[in-house]
Structures are given as structure tokens and as C-alpha cells.
Motif scaffolding. Structure first.
Motif, PDB file in Angstrom:
ATOM      1  N   SER A   9       0.813  -1.208   0.000  1.00  0.00           N
ATOM      2  CA  SER A   9       0.000   0.000   0.000  1.00  0.00           C
ATOM      3  C   SER A   9       0.847   1.257   0.000  1.00  0.00           C
ATOM      4  O   SER A   9       1.854   1.344   0.708  1.00  0.00           O
ATOM      5  N   TYR A  55     -13.236   3.958  -2.410  1.00  0.00           N
ATOM      6  CA  TYR A  55     -12.211   3.258  -3.170  1.00  0.00           C
ATOM      7  C   TYR A  55     -12.862   2.343  -4.197  1.00  0.00           C
ATOM      8  O   TYR A  55     -13.952   1.804  -3.970  1.00  0.00           O
ATOM      9  N   GLU A  68       0.104  -2.369 -13.151  1.00  0.00           N
ATOM     10  CA  GLU A  68      -0.778  -1.209 -13.188  1.00  0.00           C
ATOM     11  C   GLU A  68      -0.565  -0.310 -11.978  1.00  0.00           C
ATOM     12  O   GLU A  68      -0.576   0.918 -12.090  1.00  0.00           O
ATOM     13  N   TYR A  69      -0.347  -0.917 -10.829  1.00  0.00           N
ATOM     14  CA  TYR A  69      -0.070  -0.150  -9.605  1.00  0.00           C
ATOM     15  C   TYR A  69       1.165   0.730  -9.807  1.00  0.00           C
ATOM     16  O   TYR A  69       1.154   1.930  -9.503  1.00  0.00           O
ATOM     17  N   LEU A  72       0.393   3.607 -12.350  1.00  0.00           N
ATOM     18  CA  LEU A  72      -0.440   4.665 -11.777  1.00  0.00           C
ATOM     19  C   LEU A  72       0.342   5.504 -10.784  1.00  0.00           C
ATOM     20  O   LEU A  72       0.164   6.726 -10.700  1.00  0.00           O
ATOM     21  N   ARG A  73       1.220   4.850 -10.018  1.00  0.00           N
ATOM     22  CA  ARG A  73       2.072   5.605  -9.086  1.00  0.00           C
ATOM     23  C   ARG A  73       3.020   6.529  -9.849  1.00  0.00           C
ATOM     24  O   ARG A  73       3.252   7.674  -9.445  1.00  0.00           O
ATOM     25  N   GLN A  84      -5.795   7.424  -8.565  1.00  0.00           N
ATOM     26  CA  GLN A  84      -4.647   7.230  -7.680  1.00  0.00           C
ATOM     27  C   GLN A  84      -4.603   5.789  -7.180  1.00  0.00           C
ATOM     28  O   GLN A  84      -5.569   5.290  -6.601  1.00  0.00           O
ATOM     29  N   ALA A  85      -3.476   5.122  -7.412  1.00  0.00           N
ATOM     30  CA  ALA A  85      -3.300   3.763  -6.904  1.00  0.00           C
ATOM     31  C   ALA A  85      -3.105   3.800  -5.389  1.00  0.00           C
ATOM     32  O   ALA A  85      -2.356   4.623  -4.873  1.00  0.00           O
ATOM     33  N   ILE A  88      -2.320  -3.018  -3.371  1.00  0.00           N
ATOM     34  CA  ILE A  88      -2.546  -4.336  -3.967  1.00  0.00           C
ATOM     35  C   ILE A  88      -2.744  -5.308  -2.813  1.00  0.00           C
ATOM     36  O   ILE A  88      -1.987  -5.295  -1.835  1.00  0.00           O
ATOM     37  N   LEU A 104      -6.587  -4.839  -7.097  1.00  0.00           N
ATOM     38  CA  LEU A 104      -5.958  -3.521  -7.143  1.00  0.00           C
ATOM     39  C   LEU A 104      -6.954  -2.521  -6.578  1.00  0.00           C
ATOM     40  O   LEU A 104      -8.118  -2.499  -6.981  1.00  0.00           O
ATOM     41  N   THR A 106      -7.873   1.488  -6.000  1.00  0.00           N
ATOM     42  CA  THR A 106      -7.603   2.868  -6.383  1.00  0.00           C
ATOM     43  C   THR A 106      -8.582   3.781  -5.662  1.00  0.00           C
ATOM     44  O   THR A 106      -9.671   3.369  -5.274  1.00  0.00           O
ATOM     45  N   GLU A 174      -3.626  -0.906 -17.252  1.00  0.00           N
ATOM     46  CA  GLU A 174      -2.960  -2.207 -17.235  1.00  0.00           C
ATOM     47  C   GLU A 174      -2.281  -2.548 -18.556  1.00  0.00           C
ATOM     48  O   GLU A 174      -1.385  -3.390 -18.592  1.00  0.00           O
TER      49      GLU A 174
END
Length: 406
Positions: A9, A55, A68-69, A72-73, A84-85, A88, A104, A106, A174
Motif C-alpha cells: 500500500s 475506493y 498497473e499499480y 499509476l504511481r 490514484q493507486a 494491492i 488492485l 484505487t 494495465e
């Protein structure tokens, strides 16, 4: 029951531990969920509210979620318009020990909606035009950043109202990749993917009776590519300027600023008879948003910021203030904040403050045009509240977000 899940996280929220990770996402009990409009997705997606934050939780493969995380970061670090990620959650298993897909998480974007949720009736041509403008601008900004989307579509985009237009945000990354720069072939591939996806989405709207009879799905999918190409050309083309017309360089920069783009530097080279070839280096969108934030601390979309800055500049001229910071402070405390405070508690869920003020300005102009004189801000506010805002849908309530009423 938590079980032995593994949570990665970017935002430490202990409430994440209380979610039913041993239950498949499609079976999560209603008391954990928030009913929100949802776009088309190949994955199971649910919305939850933890404390005062909503979320989005999406089941997907672990490697896909991690990729993807990270993307996005990375986009968040360069201030790109995307969700915003947050986290996971992996190593999930049900009560019988059967493995479950990772998820995931967000942060849901306040006041945003998927494109289908924007329309409860037939989609009008002018609304489709504004959506395509927003999507084309998002793809241009993406390509300037060096981001290849790989799945451009209306379904993978969220839209927020922006002073009569829309602002677009990337939702699904992704299939994306972040590079130092994109080739023309990579940009062309993204546009072709967008064309195919939007054609299918327009056909889907047509089949559901949500597309105006004057809108042709084939024309729609070609339009977004044409809008993209026109904007990309304006931002990147090399312009020849004569030696005695150097003011045209400033004019070019001002036009780019009006489109919402910042210029970091200008490359110039001398050609025949002393003329110049000029190519601005455009670095990012958000010119007006950043100026408004710097002057007032208000965070707004680009078109909203342009409207607010125009009103600020008018107030500054009428007040005969030479100091920009002093004028901005007075405008904020004497103009903007009183308008926002004038909204009764039961109407505060209708529009966010920047959009509210932008629409009040537009309403004042319409009333003044009809009256043949300036009706003034206070009467315009009262007219807007009584005749327009009270009839608008409760957009923030739709998103399941609590708003203080005091």
C-alpha cells in the motif's frame, strides 16, 4: 476474516484490514459496498467507503495488478490526470483455502462519472463533442508525457464537469507503458485502438437508444482522431516567422497557453533571408490550473480555472490593484468565498465549488445579456440557486461521498 493476505500500500489505511478478503469480490455483502455508476469492465469491480473515502476495488492477475499499480504511481508523480493507486491485496484465499485473484485498489475520483452514467436520456451531439474533445486532449497530454495507453476508450476514462466542457481522467492503465518519448508509430497505434474502441462504444449507445439519431458511430470514431491530430499539430508544428514579426513568437506561446499547455523553452533557427523557424517545447497541460493554484490555493480543472482567472483579472482591474497577489486574496475572500457560502446546506452536494462559481459567472452573463445591463453578482447568485441549482441532480451524493452540512 482477514486471513494471511499480503497488502502492498502507498497509503496506510488500517480499515483495509477489515474488508472481507476471503470472499470473492462479486460476493461481497452490500454493507461493505457503495452503489456508484460503473463503466464497462472486463474485471469484477466494486466500490467501498472506508471512513470518508471511496475506493474502487478490482480483481485481476497479480502481475497485471503490480504493473498497473506501478504505472499509476508513476503517473501520479508527474501529476498526470489519472486515478490514484492505493494498494494491492495478494495471497487471498477463501475459507476452504481455494486461491482468489489479487485486487488492485484505487481512490475513486470525486465528482467523476463513466461516460454512460452521464446520460439518462439520448446523448446529444454537443455532449458527444465535448466528450471527444476531452478524450483527445487526454491522449495528447498522455503522448507528450511519453505514456502509451494501449487501450484508449471512453470506457477506460472518467469525466468531470469543467465549466461547460469535460475533463478526462485515465482509469485503466494495465495495458500502458511509460517511456521517455513515443514514436509516430506508437502514437498512431494508440489512435487506431481508440478509433476501434469508440466505434464499438458508439454502436453500443446506439443500440441502447442513447445516441441521437443525427450521430453516426463511424463519424464519431473518426472525429476523436481528427481532434487529436489538430491539437497535436498546433502544439508541435515548426513555424516560420519573419525577422520583423518576432511578436508572433509570443502570440504562438499565448495560443498554447490558451489551450492549457505550458511552454518550457522555444527552439529557434535562422533560415533564408533572416527568417526564423520556431518550435516551442510544450511540457504539460494545466497552465491555468497552476496559475490559479499559485494565486489562490484553489484546485480546479483547466476550463474552470480559466473562467475563475478571468473573473479575478476583471476584479483586479475594477479594483485598480496593481499587486497580483493582493488582488487574488481580495477576490478569493470578497467574491469567490461569499458565493460558495451562499449555497444552502441542502444544495451543497450538487456541484463542487469551482464548477459552481464557473456556472454562476455564466448565469450572470446570460441574465445581463437579457437585461441589457450588468445585473450584478449577488442577484445572479440568488437566481442561480433558485432557478437552476435546485433542479440539478445531486452529483456528489450519487458518488456516495458524505458532505458536511454545517
Amino acid at each position: 476474516m482477514l486471513g494471511l493476505v499480503r497488502i502492498t500500500s502507498a497509503l496506510v489505511d488500517p480499515a483495509l484490514l477489515d474488508l472481507p478478503w476471503s470472499t470473492p469480490l462479486e460476493q461481497w455483502p452490500a454493507d461493505h459496498l457503495v452503489a456508484l455508476p460503473q463503466g464497462i469492465s472486463r474485471h469484477v469491480v466494486r466500490f467501498v467507503r472506508l471512513g470518508g473515502t471511496v475506493y474502487a476495488v478490482k480483481e485481476t492477475g497479480e502481475r497485471v495488478a503490480e504493473r498497473e499499480y506501478d504505472l499509476l504511481r508513476a503517473l501520479e508523480r508527474i501529476d498526470f490526470p489519472s486515478v490514484q493507486a492505493v494498494a494491492i491485496v495478494a495471497d487471498r484465499a477463501d475459507d476452504d483455502g481455494k486461491p482468489l485473484d489479487p485486487v488492485l485498489i484505487t481512490r475513486h475520483l470525486q465528482f467523476s462519472l463513466p461516460y454512460r452514467a452521464l446520460f439518462s436520456h439520448t446523448l446529444r451531439p454537443e455532449t458527444m463533442t465535448r466528450l471527444l474533445d476531452a478524450l483527445a486532449a487526454l491522449i495528447v497530454r498522455m503522448h507528450l508525457t511519453g505514456f502509451f495507453w494501449g487501450d484508449c476508450s471512453l470506457s477506460n476514462t472518467l469525466f468531470r464537469r469543467d465549466a461547460g466542457a469535460f475533463a478526462a481522467y485515465l482509469v485503466d492503465a494495465e495495458t500502458g507503458a511509460l517511456r521517455s518519448r513515443l514514436s509516430n508509430g506508437q502514437r498512431g497505434e494508440d489512435l487506431e485502438i481508440a478509433r476501434i474502441n469508440i466505434f464499438g462504444e458508439a454502436l453500443d449507445l446506439q443500440a441502447a437508444g442513447l445516441l441521437h439519431e443525427s450521430i453516426d458511430p463511424e463519424t464519431v470514431c473518426e472525429e476523436v482522431a481528427q481532434r487529436y491530430k489538430r491539437l497535436w499539430h498546433e502544439i508541435t508544428y515548426e513555424q516560420q516567422i519573419e525577422r520583423d514579426a518576432r511578436h508572433d513568437i509570443e502570440g504562438r506561446i499565448r495560443r498554447l497557453n490558451e489551450l492549457g499547455f505550458d511552454v518550457a523553452e522555444v527552439a529557434m533557427s535562422v533560415v533564408d533571408r533572416g527568417a526564423y523557424l520556431v518550435r516551442p517545447k510544450v511540457v504539460d497541460a494545466g497552465y491555468h490550473s497552476r496559475r490559479l493554484l499559485r494565486l489562490t490555493g484553489l484546485d480546479a480543472e483547466e476550463n474552470q480555472a480559466r473562467r475563475l482567472l478571468n473573473d479575478l483579472d476583471t476584479h483586479r482591474a475594477e479594483s485598480d490593484l496593481t499587486d497580483e497577489q493582493q488582488a487574488a486574496h481580495r477576490w478569493l475572500t470578497e467574491v469567490f468565498e461569499p458565493v460558495v457560502r451562499a449555497v444552502p446546506a441542502h444544495l451543497r452536494r450538487k456541484l463542487e465549488p469551482a464548477e459552481l462559481f464557473a456556472q454562476v459567472i455564466e448565469h450572470r452573463w446570460r441574465l445581463s445579456e437579457a437585461a441589457g445591463r450588468d445585473v450584478g453578482l449577488a442577484p445572479a447568485v440568488q437566481s442561480f440557486l433558485a432557478d437552476i441549482l435546485v433542479h440539478r441532480p445531486d452529483e456528489q451524493a450519487v458518488l456516495g461521498v458524505e458532505v458536511p452540512t454545517t
